[in-house]
Design a protein around this motif. Structure first.
Motif, mmCIF file in Angstrom:
data_model
loop_
_atom_site.group_PDB
_atom_site.id
_atom_site.type_symbol
_atom_site.label_atom_id
_atom_site.label_comp_id
_atom_site.label_asym_id
_atom_site.label_seq_id
_atom_site.Cartn_x
_atom_site.Cartn_y
_atom_site.Cartn_z
ATOM 1 N N THR A 1 0.788 -1.227 -0.047
ATOM 2 C CA THR A 1 0.080 0.228 -0.187
ATOM 3 C C THR A 1 0.911 1.302 0.129
ATOM 4 N N LEU B 1 -0.561 4.785 0.776
ATOM 5 C CA LEU B 1 -1.795 5.198 0.985
ATOM 6 C C LEU B 1 -1.648 6.053 2.381
ATOM 7 N N GLU C 1 -10.088 2.951 2.772
ATOM 8 C CA GLU C 1 -9.650 1.682 2.003
ATOM 9 C C GLU C 1 -8.136 1.169 2.244
ATOM 10 N N LEU C 2 -7.670 1.868 3.295
ATOM 11 C CA LEU C 2 -6.389 1.217 3.835
ATOM 12 C C LEU C 2 -6.814 -0.087 4.510
ATOM 13 N N THR D 1 -7.764 -2.866 2.266
ATOM 14 C CA THR D 1 -6.800 -3.585 1.657
ATOM 15 C C THR D 1 -6.042 -4.461 2.360
ATOM 16 N N VAL D 2 -5.686 -3.980 3.549
ATOM 17 C CA VAL D 2 -4.643 -4.605 4.663
ATOM 18 C C VAL D 2 -5.475 -6.033 4.951
ATOM 19 N N THR E 1 -6.230 -8.563 2.164
ATOM 20 C CA THR E 1 -4.893 -9.230 1.929
ATOM 21 C C THR E 1 -4.696 -10.271 2.692
ATOM 22 N N LEU F 1 1.112 -8.202 3.319
ATOM 23 C CA LEU F 1 0.730 -6.950 3.330
ATOM 24 C C LEU F 1 2.083 -6.229 3.601
ATOM 25 N N PRO G 1 3.307 -1.961 3.929
ATOM 26 C CA PRO G 1 2.677 -0.683 3.950
ATOM 27 C C PRO G 1 4.009 0.165 3.644
ATOM 28 N N SER H 1 3.107 7.261 2.718
ATOM 29 C CA SER H 1 2.904 7.762 1.302
ATOM 30 C C SER H 1 3.586 9.295 1.232
ATOM 31 N N VAL I 1 -1.355 -0.891 -4.072
ATOM 32 C CA VAL I 1 -2.716 -0.107 -4.167
ATOM 33 C C VAL I 1 -2.442 1.262 -3.687
ATOM 34 N N THR I 2 -2.659 2.159 -4.550
ATOM 35 C CA THR I 2 -2.612 3.508 -4.370
ATOM 36 C C THR I 2 -3.611 4.531 -4.710
#
Ligand code: ATP
Ligand code: MG
Length: 596
Positions: A107, A109, A114-115, A118-119, A122, A129, A131, A134, A154-155
């Motif tokens: 990620t 982000l 959405e974070l 996604t985490v 996943t 995952l 991270p 950003s 994912v961004t």
């Protein structure tokens, strides 16, 4: 006065649970914490199942999991049931892309709903995952995507354009880039996150997950050198759960806010996983660092438990000094707040006392590392606070102080180390491996991993003292310790003393080579807003240091610097201060705050 202890307030009305663990009992086993978790229905252990699905399954689905405060202060919420569905959708998205067990999903982000999707999605898919901050520039992003074997990123369109697009050709392993929000259509080689989510089914059966399956990859902060990729497994969730109870006093009815960036291990372990496993409501702030905003959120969201960092507390301290009118926090209702903790770098005693006077609560410092995966030593809920100390080992954690060699690190003779028995003597902090969130390797760097162990201990690289009652006191990183005229000087002690001066905001201390003393202590000092740097003030601070620390330890030189270099996780980068001072190469600066 700062070094007085602050006794714990006991509230007999609170029922006993893991958080109330009696320190005098030595029989705590991690399996005790494990038995409070659900486990996968068919056996096995999966972090995301513990964090979301089991709450929805046990009737807590309508409880608010995320309370999101947007930049404009508007608030939206996501329930546990909704988070269960969203994370199932994302797991299905990954599956439909052919991404599976052990594949790396990155990620890039800021903190946004959405974070979390996604985490946890996943982890449900048993992918791994990783991270990223950003705020990283293109170089550190590319370096980590390559080192970590990224298959998916994912961004957002903006972050992708600025930080990844130009490097894509050199990252052939990066097969899928999913763009949150608009923009995917105009960016070749990307797909729309929202588009894929909208057509994915919202149920997902988590495949069998072994507690030893890799779950998270975390790069260290890079304070002392090139960041290392620490490998963590699903079993770590046992430690996330237990330590959040012991060290943060989390209870299901809490409203919890962790200010750490999700690109750093704290933002993941204690910003995402641990609080959701406890079933609390997590406050998610999409805005920037700003004292007024933070007081607004603490009051407006009725935050009960707050986990933050010394750099953030110092920001609040600058805005709201302990003495004088405390106009800012007084104008907000902080009455819900019942527990404040800090991590990442030493918490100066001044900050603990400030918390007590301004927030109405002392700040509980705690210590851990990317490698340890969870809090190891803390001024925890069940014990008194010793301001300036990092606390005591948590139940289940065996810590020790090892005798030092010439280089400041633990002295290893014929494969053996010696524990320091005498209270107050400093040495390298070591931990007995075996806790559930222990890192299982540095990715692609077995040599560095092996070098972190000796004689059955994990060597932390940090120097500490243990007092007669078992509280640990941070001295410095073995790499940062200054040898001057036969003394070993921990920079933190000098920095803390300087920070007690009312005009000083922050300090970073290094050793400058000196033909007579070996090294002399040099302090870089930033001043409170509006204070002018003058030769008189310099003389005053030198005298102040000598009076507090004695001539052997006090700084011999002071330089004023309003922008002390720090990592993105808020630590003063002493190695950069030293390199600049001595005209040496600056080394890996990928985690330097403000660098792009
Ligand atoms: P690198 O290993 O890449 O140099 P780093 O050690 O800063 O970076 P992290 O794992 O984020 O990376 O930070 C862990 C370190 O932070 C600890 O080893 C310690 O030096 C420091 N630290 C964390 N918490 C505390 C604390 N409460 N008091 C003092 N130091 C702390
Ligand atoms: Mg480290």
């Amino acid at each position: 006065m700062h070094w007085d202890t602050i006794p714990k307030d006991t509230d007999p009305a609170v029922p006993p649970r893991l958080a109330d663990y009696d320190l005098t009992r030595s029989a705590f086993t991690w399996s005790q914490a494990r038995s409070e978790l659900a486990g996968l229905p068919g056996g096995g252990l999966n972090m995301a199942h513990e964090a979301v699905d089991r709450h929805a399954a046990s009737g807590a689905g309508e409880k608010v999991a995320l309370s999101c405060v947007a930049r404009d202060d508007s608030v939206s919420t996501v329930t546990y049931a909704e988070l269960t569905r969203r994370t199932a959708r994302f797991a299905n998205v990954l599956r439909s892309l052919g991404v599976g067990h052990g594949d790396r999903v990155f990620t890039l982000l800021g903190r946004r709903p959405e974070l979390y999707t996604t985490v946890l999605g996943t982890l449900k898919n048993t992918s791994v995952l990783c991270p990223l901050f950003s705020a990283f520039g293109p170089d550190p992003v590319e370096q980590r995507l390559r080192l970590g074997d990224a298959r998916v990123l994912v961004t957002t369109a903006d972050l992708y354009r600025r930080k990844v697009a130009g490097r894509r050709a050199s990252l052939p392993g990066l097969e899928h880039v999913l763009i949150i929000g608009p923009g995917a259509a105009e960016l070749p080689g990307t797909a729309s996150f929202d588009g894929l989510m909208s057509t994915a089914p919202d149920t997902f059966a988590i495949p069998p997950t072994s507690p030893d399956d890799m779950a998270l990859l975390h790069f260290t902060s890079g304070t002392t050198g090139t960041p290392k990729g620490a490998v963590h497994v699903h079993e770590a969730v046992v430690a996330h759960y237990a330590t959040a109870a012991h060290a943060l006093d989390l209870r299901p009815e809490d409203v919890y806010w962790c200010t750490a960036d999700p690109g750093w291990v704290t933002g993941m372990s204690y910003g995402v996983i641990a609080p959701l496993v406890h079933g609390v409501t997590v406050v998610l702030d999409e805005g920037d660092y700003d004292a007024r905003r933070w007081y607004r959120i603490l009051g407006g969201q009725h935050v009960t438990v707050w986990y933050t960092a010394p750099t953030a507390l110092r920001m609040l301290m600058r805005a709201t000094p302990r003495q004088g009118p405390y106009a800012l926090p007084r104008s907000h209702d902080l009455s819900a707040l019942r527990f404040v903790a800090s991590v990442g770098e030493p918490l100066n005693p001044e900050a603990v006392v400030w918390g007590r006077d301004v927030l109405g609560l002392p700040v509980h410092d705690n210590w851990w590392q990317t490698e340890t995966g969870s809090i190891m030593i803390a001024n925890f809920a069940a014990c008194e606070i010793r301001p300036g100390s990092m606390g005591r080992p948590l139940p289940g954690v065996e810590a020790s102080v090892l005798e030092q060699g010439e280089d400041g690190r633990a002295l290893v003779v014929d494969g053996r180390v010696t524990e320091v028995g005498t209270p107050g003597v400093e040495g390298e902090l070591a931990l007995r491996p075996g806790w559930p969130s222990m890192f299982r390797g540095y990715l692609h760097d077995k040599e560095r991993y092996d070098a972190a162990f000796a004689d059955g201990w994990y060597l932390t690289g940090d120097l500490v003292r243990r007092d007669a009652d078992g509280w640990y006191w941070f001295v410095g990183r073995a790499d940062d310790v200054i040898k001057s005229a036969g003394h070993l000087i921990g920079p933190f002690e000098v920095e803390s003393a300087l920070m007690e001066h009312p005009l000083v905001a922050e300090a970073g201390v290094i050793g400058r080579p000196d033909p007579v003393a070996g090294n002399v202590v040099k302090a870089f000092v930033s001043l409170r807003p509006g204070v002018e740097a003058t030769p008189d003030l310099e003389r005053e601070l030198l005298g102040f240091g000598r009076r507090k620390l004695g001539p052997a330890v006090a700084p011999r030189e002071i330089a004023f610097d309003q922008n002390l270099p720090r990592t993105r996780s808020g630590k003063v980068m002493r190695r950069l201060l030293r390199a600049r001072e001595l005209g040496l190469p600056t080394g890996d600066l990928s985690t330097l705050e403000g660098s792009v």
